[in-house]
Design a protein around this motif. Sequence first.
Motif, PDB file in Angstrom:
ATOM      1  N   PRO A  33       0.990  -1.179   0.117  1.00 51.31           N
ATOM      2  CA  PRO A  33       0.092   0.015  -0.163  1.00 51.31           C
ATOM      3  C   PRO A  33       1.212   1.360  -0.234  1.00 51.31           C
ATOM      4  O   PRO A  33       1.841   1.362   0.756  1.00 51.31           O
ATOM      5  CB  PRO A  33      -0.729   0.012   1.102  1.00 51.31           C
ATOM      6  CG  PRO A  33      -0.841  -1.356   1.617  1.00 51.31           C
ATOM      7  CD  PRO A  33       0.414  -2.132   1.274  1.00 51.31           C
ATOM      8  N   GLY A  34       0.657   2.264  -0.831  1.00 51.06           N
ATOM      9  CA  GLY A  34       1.196   3.605  -1.012  1.00 51.06           C
ATOM     10  C   GLY A  34       2.287   3.449  -2.192  1.00 51.06           C
ATOM     11  O   GLY A  34       2.734   4.591  -2.552  1.00 51.06           O
ATOM     12  N   ASN A  35       2.755   2.378  -2.457  1.00 49.16           N
ATOM     13  CA  ASN A  35       3.485   2.198  -3.686  1.00 49.16           C
ATOM     14  C   ASN A  35       2.736   2.806  -4.826  1.00 49.16           C
ATOM     15  O   ASN A  35       1.617   2.667  -4.884  1.00 49.16           O
ATOM     16  CB  ASN A  35       4.314   1.062  -3.962  1.00 49.16           C
ATOM     17  CG  ASN A  35       5.467   0.712  -3.112  1.00 49.16           C
ATOM     18  OD1 ASN A  35       5.869   1.682  -2.468  1.00 49.16           O
ATOM     19  ND2 ASN A  35       6.081  -0.555  -3.024  1.00 49.16           N
ATOM     20  N   LYS A  36       3.600   2.945  -6.029  1.00 50.24           N
ATOM     21  CA  LYS A  36       2.737   3.141  -7.294  1.00 50.24           C
ATOM     22  C   LYS A  36       3.092   1.885  -8.095  1.00 50.24           C
ATOM     23  O   LYS A  36       3.817   1.255  -8.292  1.00 50.24           O
ATOM     24  CB  LYS A  36       3.275   4.295  -8.076  1.00 50.24           C
ATOM     25  CG  LYS A  36       3.081   5.604  -7.126  1.00 50.24           C
ATOM     26  CD  LYS A  36       1.644   6.213  -7.345  1.00 50.24           C
ATOM     27  CE  LYS A  36       1.336   7.436  -6.610  1.00 50.24           C
ATOM     28  NZ  LYS A  36       1.790   8.654  -7.664  1.00 50.24           N
ATOM     29  N   LEU A  37       2.029   1.691  -9.136  1.00 56.96           N
ATOM     30  CA  LEU A  37       2.009   0.778 -10.097  1.00 56.96           C
ATOM     31  C   LEU A  37       3.396   0.721 -10.839  1.00 56.96           C
ATOM     32  O   LEU A  37       3.987  -0.453 -11.119  1.00 56.96           O
ATOM     33  CB  LEU A  37       0.843   0.672 -10.947  1.00 56.96           C
ATOM     34  CG  LEU A  37       0.637  -0.712 -12.015  1.00 56.96           C
ATOM     35  CD1 LEU A  37       0.620  -1.945 -10.976  1.00 56.96           C
ATOM     36  CD2 LEU A  37      -0.374  -0.541 -12.656  1.00 56.96           C
ATOM     37  N   GLY A  38       3.811   1.825 -11.366  1.00 55.67           N
ATOM     38  CA  GLY A  38       4.964   1.795 -12.099  1.00 55.67           C
ATOM     39  C   GLY A  38       6.139   1.311 -11.426  1.00 55.67           C
ATOM     40  O   GLY A  38       7.256   0.680 -12.232  1.00 55.67           O
TER      41      GLY A  38
END
Length: 255
Positions: free
Chosen positions: A145-150
């Motif tokens: 949670p909090g990371n980006k898909l990229g």
Amino acid sequence: MMELKTPGEIDKMRTTGAFVAELLDAVTTMAEPGVNLMDLEHRARTMIADRGAVSCYWDYAPSFGRGPFRNVTCLAVNDACLHGLPHDYVLADGDLLTADIAVTIDGWSADSARSVSVGNPRPEDTRLIECTRVALDAAIDKMRPGNKLGTVSAAIGDVAKSYGYPVNTQFGGHGIGRTMHEDPHVPNTGKPRKGLLLRTGMTLALEPWFCATTDEIRIDPDGWTLRSADGSRAAHSEHTVAITEDGPLILTAPA
């Protein structure tokens, strides 16, 4: 539209994922020199019927395929990389086989793929398979949670680059849940800290796949099987993964 899953729904997907892992164990264990691909397909059909599961592939008719897919496995050999149509082919010593299977149980889906060498492995195939597994582990570690898909996509691309393999971006991972393919698309390379914000309850099928010397692919006359454009071999690893408050949870992990 992307649906966030509750802990109870993730548990149901985990049940499906455990069965997908059983299917892959059975199919890849059977994959010995002299075994026909259709023997693997029929083994999976029997197991799915006995479990009361539903194949996500049977009657699947996406825009890129030729009519409904009438098998329960994708079996890709050597230079075949994706959507391998099971057919009358006897495995030979040294073949590189990828088995990709997705099923639904009680309304919840899971999808996983595994590449193995048949008989005596070629060192270059072992390295290619290893790269897909290392890339998958790296991507799973970013499913927080909090990371980006990229950031997830970049982890895959960075591993491929470190091994010296090119990356195709036409096909990649995807959301999964009530159906096999849901939003979002997950490319196998990307920019860190860019893209969709990852949230608890997201479930994604991550699937790094690489061809040894090209990022170009071609489609077989069968209308389904995708192959490397230059005939180089391909490998593929995939897990269905849930984002939880405690981090990533692999739903298709072998027992």
